[in-house]
Design a protein around this motif. Structure first.
Motif, short mmCIF file in Angstrom:
data_model
loop_
_atom_site.label_atom_id
_atom_site.label_comp_id
_atom_site.label_asym_id
_atom_site.label_seq_id
_atom_site.Cartn_x
_atom_site.Cartn_y
_atom_site.Cartn_z
N ARG A 40 3.94 6.20 59.53
CA ARG A 40 3.09 7.00 60.42
C ARG A 40 1.97 6.12 61.01
NH1 ARG A 40 -0.80 12.04 59.86
NH2 ARG A 40 -2.75 10.92 60.05
N GLY A 41 1.35 5.27 60.15
CA GLY A 41 0.30 4.38 60.62
C GLY A 41 0.81 3.38 61.66
N ILE A 42 2.01 2.87 61.43
CA ILE A 42 2.60 1.90 62.37
C ILE A 42 2.86 2.56 63.72
CG2 ILE A 42 4.71 0.58 62.85
CD1 ILE A 42 4.77 -0.10 59.82
N LEU A 43 3.42 3.77 63.68
CA LEU A 43 3.75 4.46 64.94
C LEU A 43 2.48 4.83 65.70
CD1 LEU A 43 6.72 6.75 63.81
CD2 LEU A 43 6.81 4.46 64.79
N ARG A 44 1.47 5.35 64.96
CA ARG A 44 0.19 5.68 65.58
C ARG A 44 -0.44 4.46 66.23
NH1 ARG A 44 -1.67 10.35 62.92
NH2 ARG A 44 0.07 11.72 63.37
N GLY A 45 -0.48 3.36 65.43
CA GLY A 45 -1.13 2.13 65.90
C GLY A 45 -0.48 1.60 67.17
N ALA A 46 0.85 1.79 67.26
CA ALA A 46 1.57 1.26 68.41
C ALA A 46 1.60 2.27 69.56
CB ALA A 46 3.00 0.90 68.00
N GLY A 47 1.10 3.49 69.33
CA GLY A 47 1.21 4.53 70.35
C GLY A 47 2.67 4.84 70.66
#
Ligand code: ADP
Ligand code: ADP
Length: 229
Positions: free
Chosen positions: A181-188
């Motif tokens: 979730r953090g990776i996807l959020r961070g990458a938009g």
């Protein structure tokens, strides 16, 4: 801004009496993560397969960033959709090391560009130290991280995830869900995920979609999104 539009999708398998998708519609905003929940057999995986281009539509259309991928008279090949896939079966190439697996979709890039991108991705999924490991030398969670790196490498417009953590043990699964979730959020990264686990959906998603009988019956912000987290 809107990126993914599913409009009145109908999908029928060749030997089935009734269509599996019967008017599935939803709109996923750019940069958001949505999870589809619903009883087994309601058509969640079929919806992802249709978006990926593996199932033709009997009616309706699918558009991504304003471009029609599937619709009347249109069926773009899967590799031309700009869609990345992460599925339950961890499917790394057993004869390629972690770095080569992560860079598999970048074979047409120059060597320098590919190596740079692979380093960036392995760092993103926290495995830069394991670039030379073969798949059988990695734990299940590590293998699924490499598969995620491979899916994200070409910067897909949309990432599709089908039960990506369900083959992992409970502790790995919960940790990885939060991390991804953090990776996807961070990458938009815009992403649509299928799960049967409502808690996992609340952890992962901005939006929760509930399907029943081949269509969407509920679409609401996740608890995390609703509480402004
Ligand atoms: P879910 O992911 O919600 O469990 P699926 O999309 O996998 O549901 O399946 C929806 C329905 O379509 C089920 O009844 C399933 O048996 C049927 N189905 C799935 N794949 C095929 C196929 N290739 N051929 C015929 N029927 C299928
Ligand atoms: P998990 O509980 O997540 O499945 P494992 O117990 O399989 O993890 O692995 C723990 C650690 O051992 C990991 O850091 C992994 O890199 C390493 N490891 C696992 N299998 C091998 C192997 N066959 N060769 C070398 N290292 C391994």
């Amino acid at each position: 801004m809107t990126t993914l539009v599913l409009d009145d999708l109908h999908v029928r398998y060749a030997n089935a009496a009734a269509p599996v998708l019967r008017g599935l519609s939803l709109t996923l905003p750019l940069g958001r993560v949505a999870c589809l929940l619903g009883p087994s057999g309601c058509g969640k995986s079929t919806a992802l397969r249709a978006i990926a281009g593996f199932e033709p539509l009997a009616a309706g259309h699918i558009a991504l960033g304003g471009e029609v991928l599937s619709g009347p008279g249109v069926h773009l090949a899967p590799e031309r959709r700009g869609v990345g896939l992460l599925f339950q079966e961890i499917a790394l190439f057993p004869h390629l090391d972690a770095a080569a697996n992560a860079g598999f979709g970048l074979r047409r890039w120059t060597r320098d560009a590919r190596e740079r991108r692979v380093r960036e991705l392995l760092a993103l999924v926290g495995l830069d130290a394991l670039a030379a490991r073969m798949p059988h030398e990695l734990s299940g969670g590590q293998q699924q991280r490499i598969a995620l790196a491979r899916a994200l490498a070409p910067s897909p417009r949309l990432l599709l995830l089908d039960e990506p953590f369900s083959n992992l043990d409970a502790a790995t699964r919960d940790g990885l869900a939060t991390e991804v979730r953090g990776i996807l959020r961070g990458a938009g990264q815009t992403a649509l995920m299928v799960t049967h686990d409502p808690d996992e959906a609340e952890t992962m998603a901005d939006w929760i979609g509930v399907m029943a009988g081949g269509r969407l019956v509920e679409w609401r912000p996740s608890r995390a999104a609703a509480s402004g987290e």
